[in-house]
Design a protein around this motif. Structure first.
Motif, PDB file in Angstrom:
ATOM      1  N   ARG A 108      52.560  63.045  41.128  1.00 27.89           N
ATOM      2  CA  ARG A 108      51.334  63.686  40.946  1.00 27.89           C
ATOM      3  C   ARG A 108      50.494  62.644  40.308  1.00 27.89           C
ATOM      4  NH1 ARG A 108      52.791  67.567  37.867  1.00 27.89           N
ATOM      5  NH2 ARG A 108      53.088  69.048  39.422  1.00 27.89           N
ATOM      6  N   TYR A 165      49.268  60.056  42.411  1.00 29.49           N
ATOM      7  CA  TYR A 165      48.305  60.597  43.275  1.00 29.49           C
ATOM      8  C   TYR A 165      47.131  60.809  42.639  1.00 29.49           C
ATOM      9  CZ  TYR A 165      46.296  63.954  46.428  1.00 29.49           C
ATOM     10  OH  TYR A 165      45.343  64.830  47.209  1.00 29.49           O
ATOM     11  N   GLN A 212      54.787  67.619  45.215  1.00 26.91           N
ATOM     12  CA  GLN A 212      54.011  66.562  45.134  1.00 26.91           C
ATOM     13  C   GLN A 212      54.191  65.520  46.155  1.00 26.91           C
ATOM     14  OE1 GLN A 212      51.654  67.026  42.890  1.00 26.91           O
ATOM     15  NE2 GLN A 212      52.272  68.974  42.444  1.00 26.91           N
ATOM     16  N   GLN A 264      52.305  65.512  48.779  1.00 28.47           N
ATOM     17  CA  GLN A 264      50.847  65.460  49.266  1.00 28.47           C
ATOM     18  C   GLN A 264      51.039  65.432  50.749  1.00 28.47           C
ATOM     19  OE1 GLN A 264      49.034  65.994  46.927  1.00 28.47           O
ATOM     20  NE2 GLN A 264      50.242  65.064  44.897  1.00 28.47           N
ATOM     21  N   GLY A 285      47.107  68.802  50.661  1.00 26.61           N
ATOM     22  CA  GLY A 285      47.756  68.362  49.542  1.00 26.61           C
ATOM     23  C   GLY A 285      48.301  69.375  48.747  1.00 26.61           C
ATOM     24  N   CYS A 286      49.109  69.101  47.481  1.00 25.89           N
ATOM     25  CA  CYS A 286      49.727  70.069  46.764  1.00 25.89           C
ATOM     26  C   CYS A 286      48.458  70.639  45.807  1.00 25.89           C
ATOM     27  CB  CYS A 286      50.518  69.351  45.903  1.00 25.89           C
ATOM     28  SG  CYS A 286      51.934  68.545  46.912  1.00 25.89           S
ATOM     29  N   PRO A 297      49.932  58.655  49.970  1.00 27.89           N
ATOM     30  CA  PRO A 297      49.351  59.209  48.900  1.00 27.89           C
ATOM     31  C   PRO A 297      49.548  58.806  47.337  1.00 27.89           C
ATOM     32  CG  PRO A 297      51.041  60.756  49.870  1.00 27.89           C
ATOM     33  CD  PRO A 297      50.865  59.478  50.451  1.00 27.89           C
ATOM     34  N   CYS A 308      57.127  61.971  52.329  1.00 22.76           N
ATOM     35  CA  CYS A 308      56.080  62.739  52.882  1.00 22.76           C
ATOM     36  C   CYS A 308      55.717  62.327  54.471  1.00 22.76           C
ATOM     37  CB  CYS A 308      54.556  62.709  52.252  1.00 22.76           C
ATOM     38  SG  CYS A 308      53.924  61.138  52.371  1.00 22.76           S
TER      39      CYS A 308
END
Lengths: 346, 514, 184
Positions: free
Chosen positions: B447, B450, C44, C46, C54-55, C125, C147
């Motif tokens: 995360r 990202y 996550q 994504q 996305g998350c 991502p 992903c």
């Protein structure tokens, strides 16, 4: 280099097994069974044999239907324990087909339809007993008088013919043979407005319980102490059942001994002692946490007394146990022990 | 002193007499030693010797750097044959790095200078000495001792309570070398700055207790107390021993240090004293070799890296009934698939059980909810509840029921009348919890990356816009036409790439870097 | 007859009222679930399989109560259960329209085929692919979330998904697993 088979720890053979636990329970029931047979004749032995045969038959049938290997489960002795507990609850001359129905309810309905050994929510013996008690209340209230009060002792042959054919010996009818149990008597007379001393003058009462019944209850207590000593059961449930009974019956008795029975009277009549040591201690359908077990036992005692006092049946142990069985998962959830190293309130 | 109760536990048949019938015997040198560079799965040392090198006993052959740093030493003199992966005394005899040494028989030893006056030596020097002599926990954990002693703590517990059945190496040590243990306890207390030191043994070890008493009488030190704790498995477990001695519980997920307590095994204390007062590195330990599967059970002083097969041979070899080989005791020990594994600093017992001492292979029965597992659980868990959670693959619920606090002592599975392998379930469940925590950490890191990427892309877009706006303004000023961008080169590259999958292309044309 | 009907109606009404009150009080007691709390449970990746790109957007849609909680195949049933627990909704099987739950995997670039076009780098991502224009790329296995977004992005089809070793749980303990003869 030498090779060895491996397995997960621990490696030592466990000291107990299910069959051993069940065998100890059966052994502990012997004093009670002996007292029962002594006071009420050989009928109870016939009922135990009959119920065991039916229970094992239903067990084998259900294991086969469920496609489970039968050998380990038939040998675990849990069906005979169920059958014996049931047989100790019913009048000794109960017709065979009632026992058949009870065992069907116990083994098929209460045990295997819930997933078999270890998965049943309700105590199979009590389900079996309660089912036939509700369906055939009359047949299940026809108790014989205990030996000291009996005018005529029934032999083994008479017993068999009564159970299997419904034939009583010539010259005897149910009206003359059967006698109300102490709890029945207590209830009936109390409703008629008799005081406790008057009621106790009735010959069905013994020193502190019912005549004969107090010895049977003593036998159960003896067996229960054996189980406690052998660490098959823990102290929580019996202590809670007996303690709560005393706690709940002493104040009313002190307040008005003319209306309320003596506490020992409650303990030593009906099925309370059997329930305290053998039925409520059934691990599968009881609580698993120490505090849960205390609440469970207290609940059984309170409900039993409530049913005895206000309910439609003279003794309510079976119903009390079944109701508490239903509450056991909740009690377990509400009383988790605090794991090591966790904060006290958490 | 007052001994507190801990929850659960069981009195087990100890079966230590067979191993204690004879004094500690030195195990002769095997033809080849394979010294593990990793006594713990989570920390492996880096080898600092190469094959062909001649080493002396006590010479450093491996090193772990960092806060938990320690050293690994040659356990005899000889020639390094190889540095290679060998099967270890691990669950599946998994391979781990070992330094293989062929002993030359001379066994000449290299020692560090003794620190006779250690009571006046600075702490840092003593810690450095413990690191440089490779002292690790000999109770089975093999955690570097210097790391455990790094911070000052008020209470030291020297643990001589090893109440797992069969295991008798600590009792043998206490009987024969109690003075080393007492001197080691005084040393560790000094390093730690501890005001109180408990030397704990079991009530079932009267000889050890007497030896300790006389040793402590001969060499008393400030704050030392002997404590005999009831023999009730797992009394020797660190958390249970702390509760028995102090009445306090180590917080869940915490360490004894959180209570100001440090626990060390008696053998570790003795080894620490030898390292300081004599300059000896950790090259040997006492190992109990016992069980109905060995001919002559006993305690052996074993050089690290000695193959278990050789060790069992010194104990008279296998009996005809030998059915299972364990590294460790019968409650927590690891079953080994073969005996060609070396003894490490964590190997306190080699147990060979006969068939009649083993759990039967009969199928387990369903749980009858008797809660015996909960009664004996020293962590006060509800194993039957955890089993239900794990059977339903509900690890979240198992975590809520404190699965992580299971110490895998084995009592629940031992006490279970249905013979359910509860410990196997819990080990698997704990591994699953760890995997989930790792996955969670990965997701959190993902995360962050990202978000960083999104921010970067937004910034780049902004810069591009500004650039192109500036450029447009420039061009508008210059009135020059822009040539159209051709996509043909890109398409050609794609076609070439697809056609010649395995042949590296001479170089892609413009891929259009953002 | 009338009395009986009236009684039933009154009893029903009383229960309805009681339930309504209870529901209100219990709902008030439950704090609204934030998108942050939901996002913390999502894997996550994504990957956008949920259809929200996305998350974070999916978490926001869940927090608004607009999205169903079974739209995240990478989170698997464990993820659905965690969401159900947080949101106080019933768990349900993963929506097949979103994809299937698969064992964990990471992308692997066939480095012989890679043309160095950087399209996968743009598609990733979480910045788990390194490489530069015209130079061969590689996936950093520890950073890859699996992903699969880079797979369709590659013009020369050189990216494949490889299962992650050691992330599958060991077999369930039981009678069969207890005694195994070592193969050695």
């Amino acid at each position: 280099m030498r090779t060895f088979p491996t397995a997960g720890a621990p490696h030592l053979p466990p000291p107990t097994r299910v069959r051993g636990v069940m065998a100890a329970v059966l052994l502990a029931l012997l004093p009670g069974i002996a007292a029962c047979a002594g006071f009420f004749g050989p009928g109870v032995l016939v009922q135990i044999a009959l119920a065991c045969a039916f229970a094992l038959g239903f067990e084998a049938m259900m294991l086969r239907l469920r496609g489970v290997p039968a050998a380990p489960f038939l040998g675990d002795l849990s069906a005979p324990v169920t059958a014996t507990l049931y047989a100790l609850c019913i009048p000794p001359l109960t017709p065979w087909w009632i026992t058949l129905l009870a065992m069907a309810a116990a083994i098929v309905l209460a045990k295997h339809l819930y997933g078999g050994l270890g998965h049943n929510l309700f105590n199979p013996a009590m389900v079996g007993y309660a089912t036939v008690l509700v369906c055939f209340p009359r047949a299940l209230s026809e108790w014989l008088p205990p030996a000291p009060l009996a005018t005529q002792a029934l032999g083994f042959g008479d017993t068999l013919s009564a159970i299997f054919l419904g034939h009583l010996p010539a010259g005897l009818g149910w009206d003359t043979l059967a006698q109300a149990t102490p709890l029945d008597t207590l209830r009936t007379l109390a409703r008629q407005g008799a005081t406790m001393p008057e009621i106790h003058a009735n010959p069905v009462f013994g020193d502190f319980g019912g005549e004969g019944w107090e010895w049977i209850a003593g036998g159960y207590a003896l067996g229960g102490l054996f189980l406690l000593w052998r660490r098959v059961i823990r102290w929580h449930v019996p202590a809670a059942v007996l303690g709560a009974t005393v706690l709940l019956t002493v104040p009313p008795w002190l307040a008005d001994p003319d209306v309320h029975p003596f506490p020992l009277q409650h303990l030593f009549s009906g099925g309370l002692m059997l329930a305290a040591w053998f039925v409520a201690t059934d691990p599968v359908t009881g609580c698993t946490t120490p505090r849960g077990r205390l609440l469970f036992g207290a609940g059984v005692a309170a409900l039993t007394l409530a049913i005895r006092r206000w309910g439609g049946y003279p003794d309510g142990v079976a119903f009390a146990v079944l109701i508490m069985n239903g509450a056991a998962p909740l009690l377990d959830r509400l009383t988790p022990p605090r794991p090591y190293g966790h904060a006290r309130h958490g | 002193m007052r001994i507190h109760r801990f929850h659960g536990g069981m009195r087990l048949d100890l079966r230590k007499q067979a191993a204690l019938a004879r004094p500690i015997r030195p195990c002769p040198l095997p033809p080849q030693l394979a010294i593990p560079l990793a006594a713990r799965a989570d920390m492996a040392a880096r080898a600092v010797v190469a094959p062909g090198r001649r080493v002396r006993r006590g010479e450093v052959i491996g090193r772990i750097e960092g806060a938990h740093g320690t050293t690994v030493h040659a356990s005899t003199s000889g020639t390094v044959l190889a540095v290679e992966a060998r099967p270890l005394a691990d669950a599946d005899a998994r391979a781990g790095p070992c330094v293989v040494i062929e002993p030359d028989g001379a066994d000449d030893e290299q020692r560090l200078p003794p620190i006779e006056d250690w009571r006046d030596a600075p702490r840092a020097a003593l810690l450095e000495r413990l690191r440089e002599t490779g002292i690790v926990g000999l109770g089975g954990g093999a955690f570097p001792s210097a790391a455990k002693l790094a911070g000052a703590q008020p209470t030291l517990i020297v643990n001589g309570a090893e109440c797992e059945p069969y295991v008798a190496c600590d009792e043998a040590l206490l009987r024969e070398r109690a003075e080393e243990v007492v001197a080691g306890a005084a040393l560790l207390a000094h390093v730690l700055g501890a005001a109180r030191t408990f030397i704990a043994v079991e009530e079932a070890m009267p000889q050890a207790l007497a030896a300790l008493e006389s040793a402590l009488h001969a060499a008393p030190f400030e704050g030392a107390a002997l404590a005999a704790v009831p023999t009730r498995y797992p009394e020797g477990g660190e958390r249970q021993l702390i509760q028995a001695l102090t009445g306090r519980e180590v917080p869940s997920g915490g360490l004894p240090q959180d209570l100001g307590i440090v626990c060390h095994n008696v053998a570790t204390a003795a080894a620490a004293w030898r390292a300081v007062a004599r300059g000896e590195a950790l090259t040997a330990r006492i190992v109990t070799v016992t069980g109905a599967g060995v001919v002559e059970p006993g305690n052996f002083e074993v050089r690290l890296g000695t193959p278990l097969a050789w060790l069992v041979e010194q104990a008279g070899g296998y009996t005809a009934r030998a059915a299972r080989l364990l590294a460790g005791g019968p409650m927590t020990g690891v079953a080994l698939p073969h005996d060609d594994v070396p003894a490490s600093a964590a190997t306190h017992c080699v147990l060979v059980l006969a068939e009649h001492d083993l759990r039967d292979a009969a199928p387990e029965l369903p749980c009858i909810r008797c809660a015996e597992c909960a009664r004996v659980c020293p962590a006060r868990l509800q194993p039957l509840q955890l089993l239900a959670d794990l059977r339903a693959d509900d690890t979240a619920e198992a975590r809520a029921h404190a699965l992580a606090d299971c110490i895998e002592c084995g009592l629940c599975a031992y006490a279970c009348p249905s013979h359910i392998p509860l410990v196997d379930w819990f080990r698997r469940g704990k591994a699953e919890l760890r995997a989930q925590a790792a996955a969670r950490a990965n997701a959190d890191a993902a995360r962050e990356r990202y978000r960083a990427r999104e921010a970067r892309l937004a910034r780049e877009r902004e810069e591009r816009l500004q650039r192109s706006a500036a450029r447009r303004a420039e061009l508008a000023a210059a009135q020059a036409p822009t040539p159209p961008i051709s996509k043909d080169a890109v398409l050609a590259a794609i076609a070439r790439g697809r056609a010649r999958k395995r042949v590296p292309p001479p170089g892609g044309e413009s891929g259009g870097d953002a | 007859m009338f009395a009986a009907l009236l009684t039933l109606v009154l009893v029903g009404a009383a229960f309805a009222l009681a339930l309504r009150c209870a529901e209100r009080r219990l709902r008030a007691a439950r704090a609204p679930v934030t998108a942050d709390a939901i996002d913390a449970l999502l894997p996550q990746t994504q990957c956008g399989q949920c259809g929200y790109g996305g998350c974070r957007p999916y978490a926001e849609a869940l927090a608004r109560g607009e999205a169903d909680l079974n739209r995240c195949p990478p989170g698997g049933m464990a993820g659905v259960r965690a969401l159900a627990n947080l949101l106080g909704r019933a768990p349900k099987p993963i929506d097949p329209a979103c994809g299937r739950e698969k064992p964990p995997a990471v992308a692997l670039i066939d480095e012989d085929v890679c043309i160095g076009c950087t399209k996968c780098i743009q598609a990733c991502p979480v910045d788990a692919i390194v490489g530069a224009s015209r130079l061969m790329h590689t996936v950093v296995g520890d950073l890859c979330t699996g992903c699969e977004l880079c797979v369709p992005a590659c013009p020369v089809d050189c990216i494949a998904m490889a299962p992650v070793e050691g992330r599958t749980p060991p077999p369930r303990p039981g009678a069969a697993a207890r005694t195994q003869v070592a193969a050695s």
